[in-house]
Design a protein around this motif. Structure first.
Motif, PDB file in Angstrom:
ATOM      1  N   GLN A 165      27.818  57.479  38.579  1.00  0.00           N
ATOM      2  CA  GLN A 165      26.812  58.296  39.252  1.00  0.00           C
ATOM      3  C   GLN A 165      25.754  57.364  39.810  1.00  0.00           C
ATOM      4  O   GLN A 165      25.083  56.707  39.022  1.00  0.00           O
ATOM      5  N   PRO A 166      25.634  57.179  41.095  1.00  0.00           N
ATOM      6  CA  PRO A 166      26.464  57.778  42.143  1.00  0.00           C
ATOM      7  C   PRO A 166      27.804  57.054  42.259  1.00  0.00           C
ATOM      8  O   PRO A 166      27.906  55.875  41.945  1.00  0.00           O
ATOM      9  N   ALA A 167      28.809  57.758  42.722  1.00  0.00           N
ATOM     10  CA  ALA A 167      30.145  57.192  42.901  1.00  0.00           C
ATOM     11  C   ALA A 167      30.314  56.587  44.288  1.00  0.00           C
ATOM     12  O   ALA A 167      31.213  55.796  44.513  1.00  0.00           O
ATOM     13  N   GLU A 168      29.463  56.995  45.211  1.00  0.00           N
ATOM     14  CA  GLU A 168      29.508  56.478  46.575  1.00  0.00           C
ATOM     15  C   GLU A 168      28.090  56.109  46.987  1.00  0.00           C
ATOM     16  O   GLU A 168      27.151  56.850  46.734  1.00  0.00           O
ATOM     17  N   LEU A 169      27.965  54.939  47.611  1.00  0.00           N
ATOM     18  CA  LEU A 169      26.656  54.439  48.008  1.00  0.00           C
ATOM     19  C   LEU A 169      26.494  54.514  49.520  1.00  0.00           C
ATOM     20  O   LEU A 169      27.465  54.363  50.260  1.00  0.00           O
ATOM     21  N   PRO A 170      25.262  54.717  50.008  1.00  0.00           N
ATOM     22  CA  PRO A 170      25.052  54.902  51.443  1.00  0.00           C
ATOM     23  C   PRO A 170      25.049  53.608  52.251  1.00  0.00           C
ATOM     24  O   PRO A 170      25.222  53.631  53.461  1.00  0.00           O
ATOM     25  N   ASN A 171      24.831  52.460  51.570  1.00  0.00           N
ATOM     26  CA  ASN A 171      24.742  51.196  52.301  1.00  0.00           C
ATOM     27  C   ASN A 171      25.178  50.052  51.396  1.00  0.00           C
ATOM     28  O   ASN A 171      25.633  50.278  50.282  1.00  0.00           O
TER      29      ASN A 171
ATOM     30  N   PHE B 181      22.358  46.217  46.930  1.00  0.00           N
ATOM     31  CA  PHE B 181      22.690  46.209  45.510  1.00  0.00           C
ATOM     32  C   PHE B 181      21.876  47.294  44.815  1.00  0.00           C
ATOM     33  O   PHE B 181      20.706  47.506  45.140  1.00  0.00           O
ATOM     34  N   THR B 182      22.499  47.975  43.856  1.00  0.00           N
ATOM     35  CA  THR B 182      21.832  49.075  43.163  1.00  0.00           C
ATOM     36  C   THR B 182      22.405  49.251  41.767  1.00  0.00           C
ATOM     37  O   THR B 182      23.391  48.601  41.395  1.00  0.00           O
ATOM     38  N   LYS B 183      21.801  50.126  41.004  1.00  0.00           N
ATOM     39  CA  LYS B 183      22.296  50.485  39.670  1.00  0.00           C
ATOM     40  C   LYS B 183      23.142  51.744  39.767  1.00  0.00           C
ATOM     41  O   LYS B 183      22.883  52.603  40.608  1.00  0.00           O
ATOM     42  N   VAL B 184      24.139  51.854  38.903  1.00  0.00           N
ATOM     43  CA  VAL B 184      24.885  53.104  38.734  1.00  0.00           C
ATOM     44  C   VAL B 184      25.010  53.356  37.239  1.00  0.00           C
ATOM     45  O   VAL B 184      24.900  52.438  36.431  1.00  0.00           O
ATOM     46  N   THR B 185      25.237  54.593  36.895  1.00  0.00           N
ATOM     47  CA  THR B 185      25.490  54.956  35.503  1.00  0.00           C
ATOM     48  C   THR B 185      26.964  55.277  35.353  1.00  0.00           C
ATOM     49  O   THR B 185      27.492  56.106  36.086  1.00  0.00           O
ATOM     50  N   LEU B 186      27.614  54.595  34.427  1.00  0.00           N
ATOM     51  CA  LEU B 186      29.023  54.846  34.142  1.00  0.00           C
ATOM     52  C   LEU B 186      29.133  55.757  32.934  1.00  0.00           C
ATOM     53  O   LEU B 186      28.408  55.599  31.952  1.00  0.00           O
TER      54      LEU B 186
ATOM     55  N   GLY C 202      23.125  46.965  35.843  1.00  0.00           N
ATOM     56  CA  GLY C 202      21.950  46.360  36.462  1.00  0.00           C
ATOM     57  C   GLY C 202      22.034  46.590  37.963  1.00  0.00           C
ATOM     58  O   GLY C 202      22.990  47.205  38.461  1.00  0.00           O
ATOM     59  N   PRO C 203      21.087  46.053  38.715  1.00  0.00           N
ATOM     60  CA  PRO C 203      21.089  46.250  40.176  1.00  0.00           C
ATOM     61  C   PRO C 203      22.026  45.259  40.882  1.00  0.00           C
ATOM     62  O   PRO C 203      21.614  44.502  41.748  1.00  0.00           O
ATOM     63  N   TRP C 204      23.300  45.273  40.492  1.00  0.00           N
ATOM     64  CA  TRP C 204      24.286  44.357  41.064  1.00  0.00           C
ATOM     65  C   TRP C 204      25.507  45.087  41.616  1.00  0.00           C
ATOM     66  O   TRP C 204      26.489  44.454  41.997  1.00  0.00           O
ATOM     67  N   VAL C 205      25.462  46.392  41.680  1.00  0.00           N
ATOM     68  CA  VAL C 205      26.605  47.183  42.154  1.00  0.00           C
ATOM     69  C   VAL C 205      26.438  47.493  43.634  1.00  0.00           C
ATOM     70  O   VAL C 205      25.334  47.797  44.090  1.00  0.00           O
TER      71      VAL C 205
END
Length: 143
Positions: free
Chosen positions: A58-64, A67-72, A112-115
């Motif tokens: 979450q989120p499974a798809e990123l808009p750009n 680098f960002t964080k996601v929750t698995l 972390g903010p590496w996704v």
């Protein structure tokens, strides 16, 4: 009599358009190749997120390509085999996957903010090393 008809014409046309659905109302759906992204380092195509059963982001798809964080979140209890501990290995197209998390068959963890789009997460049975499922983060193709 013609003046009220002309005044009502825009309203009637708007109402008629509301009843149309999908491409009937807006024209054909744009393809990724027809709409290249203007973001730096982005190619024309998008990475499609396949449906997964045991691991989700979450989120499974990123808009750009930032680098960002996601929750698995994962739950391998429905895998149909006895599993006590799972591992999640993270990587991308240019790196060897490394261990990101390990724990029980169900859990949740924030990265972390590496996704970014194209990042992969492999849910594995720790005892056997077998991959139960692979998750790919969707979005634009990043260079």
């Amino acid at each position: 009599m013609t003046k009220p008809l002309f005044a009502a014409l825009p309203l009637l046309l708007a109402l008629a358009a509301c009843g149309k659905q999908g491409s009937e109302a807006t024209g054909p759906a744009p393809t990724p190749e027809a709409n290249p992204s203007s973001a730096k380092g982005v190619a024309d195509a998008r990475i499609v997120v396949p449906q997964t059963r045991f691991i989700h982001a979450q989120p499974a798809e990123l808009p750009n390509c930032d680098f960002t964080k996601v929750t698995l979140k994962w739950d391998a209890s429905g895998a149909g085999i006895p599993i006590a501990v799972v591992e999640i290995h993270a990587g991308d197209a240019t790196s060897t996957p490394g261990l990101f998390a390990a724990g029980g068959i169900a859990g949740e963890k924030e990265t972390g903010p590496w996704v970014r789009p194209g990042s992969t997460f492999s849910l594995r049975d720790k005892a056997t090393g077998n991959e139960l499922e692979k998750l790919v983060i969707g979005g634009p193709r990043c260079s």
